[in-house]
Design a protein around this motif. Structure first.
Motif, short mmCIF file in Angstrom:
data_model
loop_
_atom_site.label_atom_id
_atom_site.label_comp_id
_atom_site.label_asym_id
_atom_site.label_seq_id
_atom_site.Cartn_x
_atom_site.Cartn_y
_atom_site.Cartn_z
N UNK A 41 0.71 -1.31 -0.06
CA UNK A 41 0.01 -0.05 -0.01
C UNK A 41 0.97 1.26 0.00
N UNK A 42 2.02 1.23 0.60
CA UNK A 42 2.80 2.56 0.80
C UNK A 42 3.55 2.74 -0.64
N UNK A 43 3.86 1.62 -1.17
CA UNK A 43 4.46 1.97 -2.56
C UNK A 43 3.61 2.34 -3.49
N UNK A 44 2.19 1.81 -3.44
CA UNK A 44 1.17 2.40 -4.34
C UNK A 44 0.80 3.87 -4.17
N UNK A 45 0.67 4.18 -2.92
CA UNK A 45 0.50 5.52 -2.61
C UNK A 45 1.87 6.36 -3.05
N UNK A 46 2.68 5.98 -2.68
CA UNK A 46 4.08 6.80 -3.03
C UNK A 46 4.15 6.90 -4.65
N UNK A 47 3.71 6.11 -5.34
CA UNK A 47 3.59 5.97 -6.94
C UNK A 47 2.50 6.72 -7.45
N UNK A 48 1.61 6.90 -6.60
CA UNK A 48 0.57 8.02 -7.24
C UNK A 48 -0.49 7.46 -8.31
N UNK A 49 -0.91 6.11 -7.94
CA UNK A 49 -1.62 5.36 -9.02
C UNK A 49 -2.84 5.99 -8.98
N UNK A 50 -3.81 5.51 -10.07
CA UNK A 50 -5.36 6.01 -10.18
C UNK A 50 -6.19 6.02 -8.89
N UNK A 51 -6.09 4.67 -8.43
CA UNK A 51 -6.93 4.21 -7.21
C UNK A 51 -6.58 2.82 -6.64
N UNK A 52 -6.91 2.73 -5.37
CA UNK A 52 -6.88 1.44 -4.88
C UNK A 52 -8.08 0.87 -4.36
N UNK A 53 -8.41 -0.52 -4.77
CA UNK A 53 -9.85 -0.97 -4.47
C UNK A 53 -9.68 -1.74 -3.22
N UNK A 54 -10.45 -1.10 -2.04
CA UNK A 54 -10.21 -1.69 -0.77
C UNK A 54 -11.32 -2.95 -0.77
N UNK A 55 -10.93 -4.03 -0.03
CA UNK A 55 -11.68 -5.03 0.18
C UNK A 55 -12.24 -5.58 1.87
N UNK A 56 -11.56 -4.78 2.57
CA UNK A 56 -12.01 -5.07 3.85
C UNK A 56 -11.94 -3.84 4.84
N UNK A 57 -12.56 -3.88 6.00
CA UNK A 57 -12.32 -2.75 6.87
C UNK A 57 -10.96 -2.76 7.47
N UNK A 58 -10.37 -3.78 7.75
CA UNK A 58 -8.70 -3.54 8.29
C UNK A 58 -7.90 -3.00 7.17
N UNK A 59 -8.18 -3.34 6.10
CA UNK A 59 -7.36 -2.72 4.84
C UNK A 59 -7.74 -1.09 4.57
N UNK A 60 -8.85 -0.84 4.87
CA UNK A 60 -9.30 0.60 4.93
C UNK A 60 -8.51 1.30 5.97
N UNK A 61 -8.45 0.93 7.10
CA UNK A 61 -7.79 1.54 8.28
C UNK A 61 -6.38 1.38 7.96
N UNK A 62 -5.86 0.32 7.53
CA UNK A 62 -4.35 0.47 7.21
C UNK A 62 -3.80 1.36 6.11
N UNK A 63 -4.82 1.46 5.03
CA UNK A 63 -4.64 2.38 4.12
C UNK A 63 -4.60 4.04 4.46
N UNK A 64 -5.56 4.18 5.38
CA UNK A 64 -5.66 5.45 5.75
C UNK A 64 -4.46 6.23 6.67
N UNK A 65 -3.72 5.16 7.53
CA UNK A 65 -2.58 5.43 8.32
C UNK A 65 -1.57 5.46 7.23
N UNK A 66 -1.25 4.69 6.07
CA UNK A 66 -0.08 4.80 5.42
C UNK A 66 -0.32 6.13 4.30
N UNK A 67 -1.54 6.63 3.90
CA UNK A 67 -1.75 7.65 3.24
C UNK A 67 -1.76 8.93 4.25
N UNK A 68 -2.13 8.89 5.34
CA UNK A 68 -1.82 10.18 6.22
C UNK A 68 -0.57 10.44 6.36
#
Length: 421
Positions: free
Chosen positions: A113-140
Motif C-alpha cells: 500500500x505504501x508503494x502504491x500511494x508513493x507511486x501516485x496510482x489512479x486508485x486502490x480498490x479496498x476489500x475490507x475494513x482492516x485494509x481501509x484503516x491500514x491504507x488510511x494510516x499509510x496515506x495520512x
C-alpha cells in the motif's frame, strides 16, 4: 480471432513459422501474437466507445504479466489492473502511466500500500475494513489523500468454475453488499482517503451476460443509496471476467457486454473502469511442445510431450480444455485416433487431454496448445526443478524472446547452503 494459421502446411504465428522459433529457442515455449493483442484491444475498447461509455480499460496483469505484452497494450492506451507490488512494478516498467493503474486484491500488505500511494496510482480498490484503516494510516503518514473505491461483493453467482468465481457471499473477495453503507461511513471518517467510487468483480471466464446484468443492477442500487447519503460516487470499477472460447463455449461479445453496462449504469454520469485480462490475451498465445515418446499402454496410447503441468497449470487445476493441434498440417483424409496427451512431471494430474482425437504423431513432432496466452506462463512454476520456459513475441515476420529460459546454473544461484555445512 487469432493470428495462428497454416501456411504451406506449417503452423505460423502471423508470418513466422512456429518450427523456426522452435529451432531457435528450443521447446517448450510460449508464443504471443502482436496482431491478435492489437485486434482484441481495438474490438473491446471500440465496443465501449460505441456504447457511449466514459471508460478506461485497465489490463488485468495477472493474466499475463510479461512486460512486452503489457507494453504492447499500453501503447494502444490500456492501463493496468494489478494485484501485487510485483505486478505494479511490471506495469510501470512496461510504460503504463501511474494515473492509469488500479490496485486490486484482498490481501495487500502495508508495504505494498505504501508503494502504491508513493507511486501516485489512479486508485486502490479496498476489500475490507482492516485494509481501509491500514491504507488510511499509510496515506495520512505521507500527507496525501489516496483515491479509493470499495469493492462490493454483490452475492451474484457468475456461473463459472468454482475456483474462479469471486462475487458470492461465501467468497473471500469484497464486502457484502448489505454492509456497504456502514463501511462507506467509516471510510468517510478516516483521514488520508478520497472515496471516489464502487468496485465490483464477480469472476472470470463468464459465458453468459445475465450475471453481469444482476451485478450491475446491484451496483446501481448502491450508487443511489450512497449518493443519498452524500457520498460523491464518480467512478465505477466493474472488473472483468468476459470469457473466451476454449472449446464449444460462445461467450457474450464485447458489444453485448458494453451494451448491458450502458443500459444498467450509463446514465449515472460515472467514469467506468473495466479490467479485461483473458479476453485480451487468451487467444493471443499458444504453448508449443515437442513429442518425446509415443507410449502404447494396454488400454490407451500416451503422447508424452516435453511441456508439463508446471508450464501450463490450467488443465490440472481446473480440468480446463485447450485445443491441441500439430504444427505440421495433417493431409486431407488423415485418420484421427484418440490419445492421452501427458507431460513428464511425476503426477497423474500432469495430463493435458484424455482420449483426444489427433492425427498420428511421432517422437520429435511439434504440437501447439491453443488459447494459452492467459494464465499460462503467469501460473508456471519450477516444479520438478524444471526451468521456466521462454516467452516469444511475434510481430509480422519478426520474433523476439521476451523472457529467456534460465539455465540450471542460474536457477541454482538463487540457493545457498547454510554456514553449518
Amino acid at each position: 480471432m487469432n493470428h495462428f494459421h497454416y501456411i504451406d502446411g506449417e503452423l505460423h504465428a502471423e508470418d513466422v513459422a512456429i518450427a523456426r522459433i522452435a529451432e531457435a529457442v528450443g521447446t517448450p515455449f510460449y508464443c504471443y501474437s502482436t496482431a491478435t493483442l492489437e485486434r482484441h484491444y481495438a474490438v473491446f475498447a471500440g465496443a465501449l466507445g460505441a456504447a457511449g461509455l466514459d471508460a478506461t480499460v485497465c489490463f488485468a496483469c495477472k493474466a499475463n504479466p510479461n512486460i512486452a505484452v503489457i507494453h504492447t497494450l499500453a501503447r494502444l492506451g490500456a492501463g493496468a489492473d494489478v494485484v501485487s507490488e510485483g505486478e505494479l512494478r511490471q506495469a510501470l516498467a512496461a510504460g503504463v502511466p501511474p494515473e492509469r493503474i488500479v490496485f486490486s486484491g484482498v490481501g495487500k500488505t502495508r508495504a505494498e500500500l505504501d508503494f502504491a500511494v508513493a507511486t501516485g496510482i489512479l486508485q486502490i480498490n479496498v476489500e475490507s475494513e482492516p485494509e481501509l484503516r491500514m491504507l488510511s494510516e499509510v496515506a495520512a503518514a505521507r500527507g496525501v489523500r489516496m483515491p479509493v473505491s470499495i469493492r462490493v461483493n454483490p452475492d451474484v453467482d457468475a456461473g463459472t468454475h468454482a475456483k474462479i468465481t469471486t462475487g458470492k457471499k461465501e467468497n473471500k473477495f469484497g464486502i457484502e453488499w448489505n454492509r456497504i453503507r456502514e463501511v462507506y461511513n467509516l471510510a468517510g471518517s478516516l483521514p488520508g482517503l478520497d472515496v471516489v467510487g464502487i468496485a465490483c468483480h464477480i469472476g472470470s471466464q463468464l459465458t453468459e451476460i445475465e450475471p453481469f446484468r444482476q451485478a450491475f443492477l446491484r451496483v446501481r442500487d448502491l450508487v443511489d443509496m450512497l449518493r443519498a447519503d452524500g457520498v460523491d460516487i464518480r467512478r465505477l470499477d466493474l472488473g472483468g471476467g468476459l470469457g473466451v472460447p476454449y472449446d464449444d463455449e460462445t461467450p457474450p461479445s464485447p458489444t453485448a457486454y458494453a451494451e448491458i453496462m450502458r443500459d444498467t449504469l450509463g446514465d449515472l454520469g460515472c467514469r467506468v473502469i473495466v479490467e479485461p485480462g483473458r479476453l485480451l490475451v487468451g487467444n493471443a498465445g499458444i504453448l508449443v511442445s515437442r513429442v518425446i515418446h509415443v507410449k502404447e499402454g494396454s488400454t490407451r496410447t500416451f503422447l508424452i510431450v516435453d511441456a508439463a503441468m508446471n508450464d501450463l497449470m490450467r488443465p490440472a487445476l481446473y480440468d480446463a480444455h485447450h485445443a491441441i493441434i500439430p504444427v505440421a498440417e495433417p493431409g486431407p483424409g488423415t485418420v484421427l485416433a484418440a490419445v492421452d496427451v501427458v507431460g513428464p512431471v511425476c503426477e497423474t494430474g500432469d495430463t493435458f487431454a484424455r482420449q483426444r482425437p489427433l492425427p498420428p504423431m511421432a517422437a520429435g513432432d511439434l504440437l501447439a496448445f491453443g488459447t494459452a496466452g492467459a494464465y499460462g506462463a503467469a501460473m508456471s512454476s519450477t516444479y520438478n526443478t524444471r526451468p521456466l520456459i521462454p516467452e516469444v513475441l511475434v510481430r509480422g515476420a519478426e520474433f523476439k524472446v521476451v523472457r529467456a529460459r534460465p539455465s540450471f546454473e542460474q536457477m541454482r544461484a538463487l540457493e545457498s547452503l547454510p554456514d553449518w555445512f
